[in-house]
Design an enzyme around this catalytic site. Structure first.
Site, PDB file in Angstrom:
ATOM      1  N   HIS A 158       0.804  -1.223   0.000  1.00 30.75           N
ATOM      2  CA  HIS A 158       0.000   0.000   0.000  1.00 30.75           C
ATOM      3  C   HIS A 158       0.833   1.267   0.000  1.00 30.75           C
ATOM      4  O   HIS A 158       0.319   2.345   0.280  1.00 30.75           O
ATOM      5  CB  HIS A 158      -0.953  -0.017   1.201  1.00 30.75           C
ATOM      6  CG  HIS A 158      -1.952  -1.128   1.155  1.00 30.75           C
ATOM      7  ND1 HIS A 158      -2.555  -1.662   2.269  1.00 30.75           N
ATOM      8  CD2 HIS A 158      -2.451  -1.833   0.105  1.00 30.75           C
ATOM      9  CE1 HIS A 158      -3.385  -2.633   1.914  1.00 30.75           C
ATOM     10  NE2 HIS A 158      -3.328  -2.750   0.609  1.00 30.75           N
TER      11      HIS A 158
ATOM     12  N   THR B 244      -3.087  -9.141  10.855  1.00 32.87           N
ATOM     13  CA  THR B 244      -4.008  -8.821   9.766  1.00 32.87           C
ATOM     14  C   THR B 244      -5.183  -9.783   9.773  1.00 32.87           C
ATOM     15  O   THR B 244      -5.025 -10.976  10.043  1.00 32.87           O
ATOM     16  CB  THR B 244      -3.306  -8.884   8.390  1.00 32.87           C
ATOM     17  OG1 THR B 244      -4.282  -8.732   7.344  1.00 32.87           O
ATOM     18  CG2 THR B 244      -2.567 -10.193   8.185  1.00 32.87           C
TER      19      THR B 244
END
Length: 908
Positions: free
Chosen positions: A197, A268
């Site tokens: 990202h 995550t």
């Protein structure tokens, strides 16, 4: 108690099996197992975990040697289990999310205390303010939120970051793949970090591309930081909503995961696509999950730890402790898969743990690559047609039932004993299932496409001696199965854009290519490095990168490789006051010099330099609307075009008066062959124009004059050559050979089994690459190349009522096919409304009303919320939704073409 339950189930099965049809007895027996038993997962490198009954599907049980619950390791052994996994692995990859940095004081996104639930007062939800469209529309409000909530310059690495850096220094860890943007992994000392990202530490001017560090954002006296070179807006190099992930980073991350033998996932939830879907590429056998909450991949794991990741990895953070651990393991005699608690002897290729009471417990050398729970079915079906590589050393056995057929993996040297119809019952009441996947696999297969893994033979390469013209040639070749849904064949230009050059190896690394060959001719000898333009046409996903007329290699919508002489260009239509005006530019992304006052040139985002030619007018188009008409230098916007118009009297009288700020603009791809229009080229995957042609239909077909070549260096002389074509199986073939004439090259192509072939740029430009090996290294930088990209997830073609949708592709995330909603909306006669604040779409069709919200796993239909396995998401400004659920609710039928990986949505 467990053995009693299993024995009773098996006894019941033996009673009902003769009396019932096979499929009914299977359904009944597994229904009983579902009712009676909670899901139990055991592994020699982790304790049992009682996770509660499955909410869908069947139970997967793996119990060895009749163990009792009292024999199971306690939670205190989690770290030791992780140590054992690390010890047995040589290529470890870490995949992390926001939870990796929470112990550094950086909040995550979706927890109760996360960014999305912080309670901070802003005019818009965080998901809106972190979108591309919001950044462009409201940069001041974006930066107010970004500086206040996303930047944490005082944060420091925690034990998790430090431990991973130490693991990398030890030689075990090959890559850190992170969804975080904080740069803490690098600060801790990690070198190989793939940031899916992006990073707050990198920032770039949207206009000229000038790069900046974090200080440009933190110390800017303006609310919106500006470029010191051109005055443009500086944008953080982070992936916002509505933006796609960097293809190179994504491809490299997928390759690292595919090559790993241990994947450690930490911090995550594995729910954000497409990044989370890459975990499905892992087939290495050992998966460790460190997360406070459950994840979709829990049923795959060898080790699950529900603790903060910093706490778990803290013992590894000290250099001496980590090195001491590895040194200790290196001195062990052989590999000890169950740790020091038992004595071990090796027998028949397996470790046998001899307990103090003399009982034995077999420990298989490999036991983790078998998929568990519901996912075992998808895993088994992904192997249909031999589409995936097997874990090294795994045995294979085929089993068959009335409802499905799958290839079953049996670990530990290839266990041959199976239950009737695929279920193995071991001695002492132990039960091991593998072929249970067959039953539920049939159900899953009926609901959607079988998921495929990149086949071992999708990209192959080699070299061979070939005789032609009385001479022997050493030919290097690469073959590509263009039907593989993970692969895409596309032309690429230099990183600085059309007109510049770049090293071949850099192009490969930047695009994440698994194969590549040099492309079309270009102005290689120009001293000005900004005008080394390609000479041939280039088309990518229906978008024209460079216009031209050439013999062209095509990969069409049906994934067919062909070679035809084509001419490609754009026609442009501007609409003002309801009246259309259409014109045809001279070319696309071309340079016609300074002495052509009549020139009209169309520039796309592939052209990244400033459009600055003096004595011309520049018409800027953004999102289909003319936003500026100026004589100044401009850059091509990411969402538009620039039309350069020479200030000749002809253009001033006949063209410029028809163009106004605010006019809408549309482009149309024009493709002709021998003067006849070619339909459907906007759906093609790629086209690259070079020549001369060498072979047509299995016969020599050389006509340099027809193909526009007169230079004897090409038409007559022998030189280093590269070529491309198709074989009888429809595979793309790329190759290089030295010292060949065009006639030699044609004979070589025929000897290689090519039915159609053409020449590429040769000489010092010749380059060939495949699967990590540079087979032929070019002697110079290139302006373009033809690359084979590997996507992290299978790419899905989307058709509506039999008509392919240009520019739209879906993908398979986890086990769910996601498709863009736009083609459906374009085809349906329905009402719809997009709520930008809520990030939701409401559509009405007949008596059905659906509300889909980005990031939500519930879709509302007529006031009732339905859970879906994958949440709608925004990618490149388009909403992607679960295919099956959406189609069923609007009354559509989905037809699936497995070869093309094409979903045809037939509307009622």
């Amino acid at each position: 108690m467990l053995s009693t339950v299993f024995n009773r189930i098996f006894f019941l099965y033996t009673l009902i099996r003769p009396a019932l049809p096979e499929f009914l007895s299977f359904y009944l027996i597994f229904a009983i197992a579902f009712w009676k038993v909670q899901e139990i997962r055991y592994n020699k490198e982790k304790p049992f975990e009682i996770l509660g009954p499955r909410k869908a599907g069947f139970v997967f049980i793996s119990i060895q040697g009749g163990l009792k619950m009292s024999d199971l390791p306690s939670n205190e052994n989690h770290t030791e289990n992780l140590r054992r996994l690390i010890d047995e692995s040589e290529r470890i990859v870490f995949f992390g999310g926001a939870g990796t940095s929470t112990e550094s004081g950086i909040p995550d996104f979706r927890s109760s205390s996360g960014l999305y639930n912080s309670g901070a007062e802003y005019d818009y939800p965080p998901e809106v303010m972190l979108s591309r469209s919001f950044f462009i529309r409201e940069p001041e409000k974006f930066y107010a939120f970004y500086r206040g909530e996303m930047l944490h310059p005082a944060a420091r690495p925690n034990p998790a970051h430090l431990a991973l850096a130490e693991l990398e220094r030890s030689g075990k860890l090959t890559a850190v793949i992170t969804q975080n943007i904080d740069g803490l992994h690098q600060l801790a000392g990690s070198k190989r970090v793939l940031e899916l990202h992006g990073s707050v530490l990198r920032n770039k001017c949207l206009s000229c591309g000038e790069g900046y560090g974090l200080d440009a954002v933190m110390e800017s006296i303006e609310t919106v930081p500006r470029c010191t070179v051109c005055g443009g807006i500086i944008k953080p190099d982070v992936v916002l909503y509505e933006e796609g992930l960097d293809a190179h980073v994504l491809g490299e991350a997928a390759a690292q995961i595919a090559a790993a033998d241990l994947l450690i996932v930490g911090g995550t939830s594995l729910t954000v696509q497409p990044a989370a879907g890459m975990v499905g590429r892992f087939h290495g056998g050992r998966l460790a999950l460190i997360n406070l909450d459950p994840t979709p991949y829990d049923s795959h794991a060898s080790c699950i730890i529900r603790e903060p990741i910093g706490k778990v990895l803290a013992p590894f953070a000290e250099k001496k402790g980590l090195n001491g651990f590895f040194e200790k393991r290196r001195t062990d005699s052989g590999r000890n898969p169950a740790g020091p608690a038992a004595n071990f002897i090796r027998q028949s290729g397996r470790w046998l743990a001899v307990e103090p009471d003399g009982t034995g417990l077999q420990c298989q050398r490999r036991h983790d690559s078998m998929r568990r729970g519901l996912d075992i079915a998808g895993y088994a079906f992904s192997r249909l047609g031999k589409r995936g590589s097997l874990t090294e050393g795994a045995g294979k056995r085929k089993a068959q039932s009335d409802v499905a057929r799958a290839e079953i993996l049996n670990e530990g040297g290839g266990r041959k004993d199976l239950w009737p119809n695929g279920v193995y019952a071991g001695a002492k009441g132990a039960l091991r299932t593998g072929a249970a996947a067959l039953l539920i696999g049939g159900i899953l297969f009926a609901a959607g496409p079988a998921r495929q893994a990149l086949a071992d033979d999708a990209v192959t390469s080699g070299s061979r001696q070939v005789s032609a013209g009385g001479k022997s040639f050493a030919v290097k070749w690469v073959r590509v199965d263009v039907t593989d849904p993970y692969l895409e064949v596309v032309p690429v230009s230099a990183s600085r854009g059309i007109g510049y050059d770049e090293s071949f190896s850099s192009m490969i690394a930047r695009t994440g290519a698994v194969a590549a060959v040099n492309g079309t001719f270009f102005n290689a000898y120009e001293k000005d490095a900004s005008i080394r333009y390609p000479n041939g046409l280039m088309l990518k996903d229906g978008e024209l990168l460079h216009s031209g007329e050439n013999q062209s290699l095509i990969v069409d919508a049906d994934k067919t490789v062909d070679i035809r002489k084509l001419k490609m260009s754009y026609t442009i239509t501007a609409t003002h006051g309801g009246k259309d005006y259409t014109f045809s530019p001279w070319g696309t992304n071309k340079d016609y010099g300074d002495s052509q006052p009549d020139q009209v040139v169309w520039f796309t985002p592939e052209y990244k330099a400033a459009v600055s030619k003096s004595g011309t007018t520049k018409v800027v188009v953004r999102d289909g609307v003319i936003t500026a008409i100026t004589g100044d230098a401009v850059y091509v916007p990411y969402d538009g075009y620039v039309c350069l118009i020479g200030n000749s009297s002809n253009n001033k009288s006949n063209l410029l008066p028809h163009l106004h700020v605010g006019d809408t603009v549309t482009t149309k791809l024009e493709v002709t062959e021998n003067g006849q229009r070619v339909q459907g080229a906007e759906l093609w995957q790629s086209a690259t124009g070079v020549g001369p042609k060498l072979v047509t239909g299995g016969k020599v077909d050389i006509d340099p004059a027809r193909d526009g070549f007169t230079d004897p260096k090409i038409t007559k002389q022998a030189a280093m050559r590269s070529f491309v074509g198709a074989d009888a199986q429809g595979r793309l073939v790329m190759g290089t050979v030295n010292g060949a004439t065009m006639n030699d090259l044609a004979q070589i192509a025929l000897s290689m089994g090519l039915t159609d072939a053409m020449n590429l740029d040769g000489g010092a430009s010749s380059g060939l690459y495949a699967n990590g090996s540079m087979l032929t290294a070019p002697g110079r930088a290139l302006s373009n190349a033809l690359v084979v990209k590997r996507h992290a997830t299978p790419q899905v073609q989307v058709a509506v009522n039999g008509q392919l949708s240009a520019g739209f592709k879906g993908f398979v995330g986890g086990e769910t096919t996601m498709v863009p909603m736009r083609p459906l909306l374009n085809a349906m006669n329905t009402e719809y409304k997009w709520d930008n604040a809520a990030h939701s779409l409401t559509l009405k069709k007949g008596d059905v009303e659906m509300v889909m919200t980005v990031g939500s796993y519930y879709i509302r239909v007529n006031g009732t919320d339905y859970w879906v396995p994958a949440a709608p998401q925004l990618l490149d400004n388009y909403l992607y939704v679960p295919l099956r659920f959406t189609a069923e609710k609007i009354g559509a039928e989905v037809k699936w073409d497995q070869r093309l990986y094409r979903a045809d949505i037939v509307l009622p």
